[in-house]
Structures are given as C-alpha cells and as structure tokens.
Design a protein around this motif. Sequence first.
Motif, PDB file in Angstrom:
ATOM      1  N   LYS A   1      15.761   9.382   1.988  1.00 33.56           N
ATOM      2  CA  LYS A   1      14.773   9.223   3.061  1.00 33.56           C
ATOM      3  C   LYS A   1      14.478   7.755   3.357  1.00 33.56           C
ATOM      4  O   LYS A   1      13.512   7.432   4.066  1.00 33.56           O
ATOM      5  N   ASN A   2      15.267   6.872   2.779  1.00 37.99           N
ATOM      6  CA  ASN A   2      15.119   5.435   3.005  1.00 37.99           C
ATOM      7  C   ASN A   2      13.748   4.887   2.606  1.00 37.99           C
ATOM      8  O   ASN A   2      13.231   3.985   3.250  1.00 37.99           O
ATOM      9  N   LEU A   3      13.209   5.449   1.543  1.00 39.42           N
ATOM     10  CA  LEU A   3      11.964   4.887   0.995  1.00 39.42           C
ATOM     11  C   LEU A   3      12.247   4.029  -0.234  1.00 39.42           C
ATOM     12  O   LEU A   3      11.532   3.078  -0.522  1.00 39.42           O
ATOM     13  N   LEU A   4      13.312   4.383  -0.957  1.00 39.28           N
ATOM     14  CA  LEU A   4      13.753   3.568  -2.094  1.00 39.28           C
ATOM     15  C   LEU A   4      15.129   3.029  -1.788  1.00 39.28           C
ATOM     16  O   LEU A   4      15.935   3.701  -1.145  1.00 39.28           O
ATOM     17  N   LYS A   5      15.380   1.822  -2.288  1.00 38.90           N
ATOM     18  CA  LYS A   5      16.778   1.341  -2.259  1.00 38.90           C
ATOM     19  C   LYS A   5      17.252   1.120  -3.696  1.00 38.90           C
ATOM     20  O   LYS A   5      16.447   0.918  -4.584  1.00 38.90           O
ATOM     21  N   ARG A   6      18.576   1.215  -3.842  1.00 39.16           N
ATOM     22  CA  ARG A   6      19.160   0.979  -5.165  1.00 39.16           C
ATOM     23  C   ARG A   6      19.418  -0.515  -5.311  1.00 39.16           C
ATOM     24  O   ARG A   6      19.978  -1.136  -4.417  1.00 39.16           O
TER      25      ARG A   6
ATOM     26  N   PRO B   1       2.441  18.008   0.955  1.00 41.66           N
ATOM     27  CA  PRO B   1       2.157  19.417   1.270  1.00 41.66           C
ATOM     28  C   PRO B   1       1.428  19.512   2.611  1.00 41.66           C
ATOM     29  O   PRO B   1       0.591  18.664   2.933  1.00 41.66           O
ATOM     30  N   GLN B   2       1.742  20.555   3.353  1.00 45.01           N
ATOM     31  CA  GLN B   2       1.276  20.690   4.731  1.00 45.01           C
ATOM     32  C   GLN B   2      -0.243  20.616   4.889  1.00 45.01           C
ATOM     33  O   GLN B   2      -0.750  19.919   5.756  1.00 45.01           O
TER      34      GLN B   2
ATOM     35  N   CYS C   1       0.834  -1.212   0.000  1.00 44.63           N
ATOM     36  CA  CYS C   1       0.000   0.000   0.000  1.00 44.63           C
ATOM     37  C   CYS C   1       0.868   1.261   0.000  1.00 44.63           C
ATOM     38  O   CYS C   1       2.075   1.183  -0.137  1.00 44.63           O
ATOM     39  N   GLU C   2       0.217   2.403   0.104  1.00 45.85           N
ATOM     40  CA  GLU C   2       0.973   3.641  -0.049  1.00 45.85           C
ATOM     41  C   GLU C   2       1.781   3.965   1.197  1.00 45.85           C
ATOM     42  O   GLU C   2       1.379   3.660   2.314  1.00 45.85           O
ATOM     43  N   VAL C   3       2.867   4.621   0.964  1.00 45.82           N
ATOM     44  CA  VAL C   3       3.661   5.171   2.055  1.00 45.82           C
ATOM     45  C   VAL C   3       2.929   6.400   2.587  1.00 45.82           C
ATOM     46  O   VAL C   3       2.287   7.123   1.819  1.00 45.82           O
ATOM     47  N   MET C   4       2.977   6.612   3.886  1.00 46.23           N
ATOM     48  CA  MET C   4       2.356   7.826   4.443  1.00 46.23           C
ATOM     49  C   MET C   4       3.323   8.996   4.264  1.00 46.23           C
ATOM     50  O   MET C   4       4.258   9.186   5.032  1.00 46.23           O
ATOM     51  N   LEU C   5       3.088   9.734   3.191  1.00 43.99           N
ATOM     52  CA  LEU C   5       4.074  10.739   2.763  1.00 43.99           C
ATOM     53  C   LEU C   5       4.345  11.796   3.823  1.00 43.99           C
ATOM     54  O   LEU C   5       5.475  12.230   4.012  1.00 43.99           O
ATOM     55  N   SER C   6       3.281  12.224   4.515  1.00 44.36           N
ATOM     56  CA  SER C   6       3.464  13.323   5.484  1.00 44.36           C
ATOM     57  C   SER C   6       4.436  12.914   6.595  1.00 44.36           C
ATOM     58  O   SER C   6       5.227  13.718   7.073  1.00 44.36           O
ATOM     59  N   LYS C   7       4.410  11.638   6.944  1.00 48.62           N
ATOM     60  CA  LYS C   7       5.306  11.143   7.984  1.00 48.62           C
ATOM     61  C   LYS C   7       6.776  11.326   7.590  1.00 48.62           C
ATOM     62  O   LYS C   7       7.652  11.480   8.434  1.00 48.62           O
ATOM     63  N   HIS C   8       7.017  11.312   6.268  1.00 47.68           N
ATOM     64  CA  HIS C   8       8.392  11.435   5.759  1.00 47.68           C
ATOM     65  C   HIS C   8       8.681  12.842   5.230  1.00 47.68           C
ATOM     66  O   HIS C   8       9.682  13.058   4.536  1.00 47.68           O
TER      67      HIS C   8
END
Length: 433
Positions: free
Chosen positions: A425-430, A369-370, A358-365
């Motif tokens: 931000k450790n959401l993607l890895k290479r 937008p505010q 599922c989706e990442v909670m963007l605001s947490k990272h």
Amino acid sequence: MKDIVSEIDDYLRILFPVHRSITGEGNRETLRILQELIPIRMIEYPSGQQVFDWTIPQEWIIRDAWIKGSNDKKIVNYRNSNLHVVSYSRPIHKKISQKELFTHLHFLEDLPEAIPYRTSYYKENWGFCVSYNDFQRYFSNEDNFEVYIDSEFKNGSLSVGELLIKGESAKEYLISTYLCHPSMANDNLSGVILTAMLARELMHRKLNYSYRFVFLPETIGAIAYCANNQEAMKKIDAGFVITNVGGPGKHGYKQSWHANHPINQIIESTFRENEIDFITYSFNIHGSDERQYSSGGFRINAASITKDKYYEYDYYHTSLDNLDFVKPEYINESLQIYIEAIEKLDKNIIYENIFPNCEVMLSKHGLYPQTGGGLLPDDSTLNELDLTLWLLFYCDGQISLFEIAEKLGIDIHILYTTAEKLFQKNLLKRCDF
Ligand code: ZN
C-alpha cells in the motif's frame, strides 16, 4: 522420492572415505559428488597465488604410506585409514630407529582406540598417527622400522565450490562450510552435507534475499575466496559457517562477533520455539572461518549452529569421529533448525514508514475498521490493527522486523504478512534491499 534422512545417510557413506585436504583430487571429487544435489560452480585458485598475507600452497598428492616392523610386516597402513598419515607429509622411504620414529609418531594416551588427526601444511615434515593401543602393541618393544610415504607436491590449485542463489534483493547472506578434513564425520562431513541439502532446499523457494554458498578448505580457502571476491564479500553483513552439526550431544550455537546482531537472536528464538535446550558459545577468536569473515576488512557476522561443537567432544579430530558417532537423524535435526532460522532471516527486512509525520490516516488506505468507536485496546493479543500501528510507529529505517517482533512478543512470520501489506500500500518502504 527418498526421504531426507536416508539421503543424508547415503552421502555420509559415499563421502566419508574420500581423502580430503586443503588441496587435491579428494576435494574436487567431493565437490563433483555434491553436484548431484546442487549446481556448484568449481573455482580453482592456482598454487603460488598471493592471497592477502598468505600464499596458495602446492597441491599434495598421497598414494600410499606404511610402517613396517622388523619382521617386514606392515604395522601401519594408510589403506586402512587416511588419518594414519599426517596431512601434507613429504615423501620418505628409509630404515629408522625407534628414537627417531617416535618424533614423527602421534597417538593419544587418553583415547587409546583413536587415531588422531594431524596436519603439517606450512612446515615441511612427515608423520604418522596411530592409536595408543597399536602403539603399545607394535612399537614399544621394537628398535628398527621402515617408513614409507609415497607423496608428492605439485603446482596445481586450491578448489572451491560456489553457488549463488538469487532472491528478490541482491543483498546476500554468506553460507560457508569447510571440506578440508579427511575421514571425520562430525568435523566436518556433517557440515558439508547439511550445507548442500540446505542449498537445495533454498533453491526451490521464493526468497527475499540472495545467498552465497561456498564450500572450501578451512582458513586458506576462506582467505583465498575473500581475496578473490573482495567487492562482493565486503558487502555482506551476516551469514553462517556450517560445521559440526551431526553429533549425539547438545545443540548449541557460536555467536557472531557482534553479540547483539539479529542473527544471534534469530538462532536463539528458533531453538526456543522448538523447545530445544542449547549451549551458547560467545564469539571467540579461535574457531573456524568466521575468523576470516569477521576480520576487520570484512566484519561479517558469521554464526554457527552446532550439535557437538568442535573442541567440545572427546572424539574431536580423531578416527572415532566416525559414522558410529554421527547419525543422519542428527544432521537432519540441525538442518531443520538452519532452515527455520533462515526463514526468519529472509523476512528480517528493515522497513521505513514513508509518512513518519504523525499518524497515517488508516481509513484512507483501507486499513481501519469501517465503524469507529467499537475497538478497545486489548493488551492480551495483538490484532491486525495493532500490528499496523506498531509497524508504522517503529519502522524508521533502522530497526529490523525481527527486532520489532521481539519487542511485540510476536512471531516474525505474522508480523511480516502485515508489513508486506503496508509495503504493497506504499506506506512502508524496504531499506537496504
Ligand atoms: Zn577441525
């Protein structure tokens, strides 16, 4: 500092007269001259070494060669053009009849001013190449000639130049060019000089990937290098064989063996961005060292960006492929295309979403937008939030960044900036990096 076009011009003039072949002092001299530009390491593979199904040949030394007519005047003189003598000709000195000489004489009726380029690497033979004009002028009415080739074969070595440019990842791309042709400018002095300039440029950059540059004689040099560097070469996925980059004709590229490999799409997008009309040559089993690099044991996707590709122009493999035909400006045009393609290739990382469920909670990272509710989906332009969502959606450890950029219709450099932010931000890895 000298501008790059005049630098290319200088090296064209310095290197053009050097007599190169698949082995010999001319190749070493060429590599030493290139060492003024980049720190090439010289490797010598000894004559007689077995490399897969091939054997490294003896070194060929050529000191002089001529043909005299009946009035004792030299009608062909190696000193005037190193193309006059068939490469790897055995020594000979004898009086000879017209009939016998003609079986060793090469010319091109269709291109009467041109001296053809001929070789006899693996069959003991000798021969001369002349223009058809000279053939008619000096040979057709005479019966007796004297031929002289002062050549020698000795156990020596085959010379290869290597330069490894380290990026952040140990994963390498291969960049190969061949230096075995004597005095011909497009094939392949243009490629040799471009490759050296390209290496110098990459040395001054911060790179994601590593680049293995090799300067070697075509076919036997590539085979020898693969045989002596099997482990490293088998890890390489893609690269370039740099050849024929300096003619006045159209730009083009020869696709790597796997037409869908991103390297091919990257080259095409680079041409399109520069509004350059280009010819696409699909992979073919004839050609240059991609024949070795793409063989079953290696399967490297090696492509070539060209400007007047080999086989395609009238002066191919003749003395008219010279410095009147090739211009430093053309080589620089090709160099800029190579640089731009490699800039994309270097950012073509495969990422994987660390949180695919599922989706990442963007605001947490700190990625949203505010105030919620104010954003409307807009198809016309992709804002940073869109790119973030698309990247998290697509990045599954399989698809490369360039392929995602193509799907989104966006420049890879822009997408890369967002991808790297998500990486930080450790959401993607290479992956495979
Ligand atoms: Zn050639």
